[in-house]
Design a protein around this motif. Structure first.
Motif, short mmCIF file in Angstrom:
data_model
loop_
_atom_site.label_atom_id
_atom_site.label_comp_id
_atom_site.label_asym_id
_atom_site.label_seq_id
_atom_site.Cartn_x
_atom_site.Cartn_y
_atom_site.Cartn_z
N ALA A 29 0.83 -1.21 0.00
CA ALA A 29 0.00 0.00 0.00
C ALA A 29 0.86 1.26 0.00
O ALA A 29 0.60 2.21 -0.75
CB ALA A 29 -0.93 0.00 1.22
N ALA A 30 1.91 1.27 0.83
CA ALA A 30 2.79 2.44 0.87
C ALA A 30 3.47 2.65 -0.48
O ALA A 30 3.66 3.79 -0.93
CB ALA A 30 3.83 2.26 1.97
N ASN A 31 3.83 1.56 -1.14
CA ASN A 31 4.45 1.66 -2.47
C ASN A 31 3.49 2.26 -3.48
O ASN A 31 3.87 3.13 -4.29
CB ASN A 31 4.89 0.27 -2.92
CG ASN A 31 5.59 0.30 -4.27
OD1 ASN A 31 6.50 1.08 -4.48
ND2 ASN A 31 5.15 -0.56 -5.18
N TYR A 53 2.79 5.99 -7.05
CA TYR A 53 1.78 6.38 -8.03
C TYR A 53 0.86 7.49 -7.52
O TYR A 53 -0.17 7.78 -8.14
CB TYR A 53 0.93 5.16 -8.43
CG TYR A 53 1.76 4.05 -9.01
CD1 TYR A 53 2.31 4.13 -10.28
CD2 TYR A 53 2.03 2.89 -8.27
CE1 TYR A 53 3.09 3.12 -10.81
CE2 TYR A 53 2.81 1.86 -8.79
CZ TYR A 53 3.33 1.98 -10.05
OH TYR A 53 4.10 0.97 -10.57
N SER A 54 1.22 8.11 -6.38
CA SER A 54 0.47 9.25 -5.83
C SER A 54 -1.01 8.92 -5.62
O SER A 54 -1.89 9.76 -5.87
CB SER A 54 0.61 10.48 -6.74
OG SER A 54 1.97 10.83 -6.89
N THR A 64 9.94 -2.73 -10.49
CA THR A 64 9.37 -2.26 -11.76
C THR A 64 8.25 -1.28 -11.47
O THR A 64 7.41 -1.53 -10.60
CB THR A 64 8.81 -3.44 -12.58
OG1 THR A 64 7.84 -4.15 -11.81
CG2 THR A 64 9.93 -4.40 -12.97
N ASN A 65 8.22 -0.17 -12.16
CA ASN A 65 7.18 0.85 -12.01
C ASN A 65 6.41 0.97 -13.31
O ASN A 65 6.67 1.85 -14.13
CB ASN A 65 7.80 2.19 -11.62
CG ASN A 65 8.53 2.13 -10.29
OD1 ASN A 65 8.16 1.37 -9.41
ND2 ASN A 65 9.57 2.94 -10.14
#
Length: 378
Positions: free
Chosen positions: A257-259, A264-265, A319-320
């Protein structure tokens, strides 16, 4: 002659009274299906309570003027309490009964969760999470032991699979609901809601938790319980594998969740659906794990699944691409890795003899080592 006859008659009468009492207790026992349903709710609650800090990390960091990484250590701290208490739970449950231990564990969870809502500092929140961890250590070990008591060996894997799937519902829905409650009423509201639901669950178990009699020969010494379970070296290999896989699973859930929020704002409430998709991986793992546990070649399957799960877990934070791609990766990683949570207790229970709660406590202990590693390393 008449004295001897009277003694025989009294002994026969006493035997009939004992038999009648035991038969009456059996008749009053709730159905296995009802008990399994309640245990599934308890399993749902344990996973929700364990991972509920995930959506709250950013908000709690702001509230207590610290960093996400520091607040994330609350997950690891709770695991420390579980690691300390879990080895004690099994022998006590085997000797003195599941009901007492299960109700005590739920009571500690109620105190810890509701107390967390009243936390006035990071230190006080840490203290209440430690109390919560103690309750969690007691509850899940006894849930699995009760399943082993009321279900025959050939159906045990599927029944434990239902518990694991229920944990998945906690990951899929419970954690998402925590995120929604955070948006609706702040970080304290999730603790109030979940604490109240745990109190209701305690009352239901007070009425319907099976009452088991203490069996002759169960006054084994503390270490004898562990010797009985650990005589088979396969048990130790399974425990080591479970620890490593749970480390990856808890690392994913503790920081997913924090990621999503930071990369991704996204707002906390917007993480509901991605978290639900990731949590569905635990449901899938319970379904697959129950069948693997009852399969003749379960050890070969048990060793194959972590290969793909580990690869996917590594890709989640490196990976984003998009929030949904990240959630899909998390679903796949958890689905492959979490089958160990079903297979491991089944393997241990087969070697447990009379020490069933000790076997499930050893399995839970290895999972808590994973929770400590996942929360810290993540």
């Amino acid at each position: 002659m008449s004295i001897a006859t009277n003694r025989v008659l009294r002994a026969a009468k006493l035997s009939r009274l004992v038999a009648t009492r035991e038969e009456s207790m059996v008749k009053r026992q709730p159905s296995p299906t009802l008990v399994l349903a309640l245990l599934a709710v308890a399993a749902f609650s344990t996973f929700t309570v364990t991972l509920m800090l995930g959506p709250l990390l950013v908000e709690l960091a702001k509230e207590f003027d610290t960093s996400v990484a520091v607040v994330g250590q609350l997950v690891a701290a709770m695991a420390i309490t579980r690691i300390i208490i879990t080895p004690l739970v099994g022998p006590f449950s085997d000797a003195y009964g599941r009901r007492l231990m299960l109700l005590s564990g739920l009571a500690l969870m109620v105190v810890g969760v509701l107390g967390s809502a009243l936390a006035w500092s990071y230190g006080s929140l840490l203290a209440f999470r430690l109390v919560t961890g103690g309750g969690l250590a007691i509850v899940y070990s006894n849930c699995t032991a009760i399943v082993a008591d009321i279900f025959p060996a050939e159906n045990r894997g599927k029944a434990i699979g239902w518990l694991v799937s229920s944990q998945g519902i906690g990951a899929a829905l419970g954690i998402g609901v925590v995120a929604l409650l955070l948006d609706l009423g702040g970080w304290q509201l999730p603790f109030y809601v979940i604490g109240t639901l745990l109190l209701i669950l305690w009352a239901l178990f007070w009425v319907w938790c099976p009452r088991s009699q203490r069996q002759p020969g169960h006054s084994l010494t503390f270490f004898t319980h562990y010797k009985e379970v650990g005589a088979n070296r396969v048990s130790w290999y399974a425990l080591a594998a479970n620890t490593l896989q749970e480390t990856a699973v808890y690392g994913v859930f503790s920081y997913l969740a924090a990621n999503l929020i930071q990369t991704y704002s996204m707002r906390a409430g917007e993480t509901f659906l991605p978290l639900a998709l990731a949590g569905a991986g635990v449901i899938t793992a319970g379904f697959i794990g129950g069948r693997v546990a009852d399969h003749p070649r379960r050890l070969a399957l048990f060793s194959a699944f972590p290969l793909g799960g580990g690869l996917l877990a590594g890709l989640i934070f490196t990976t984003n691409v998009s929030p949904w791609a990240t959630a899909v990766l998390a679903f796949g990683a958890v689905a492959l890795l979490r089958i160990s949570n079903t297979v491991t207790p089944v393997l241990l229970l087969e070697a447990a003899g009379r020490s069933r709660a000790t076997a499930t406590a050893m399995s839970s202990f290895s999972s808590q080592l994973g929770a400590l590693g996942g929360g810290s390393i993540g």
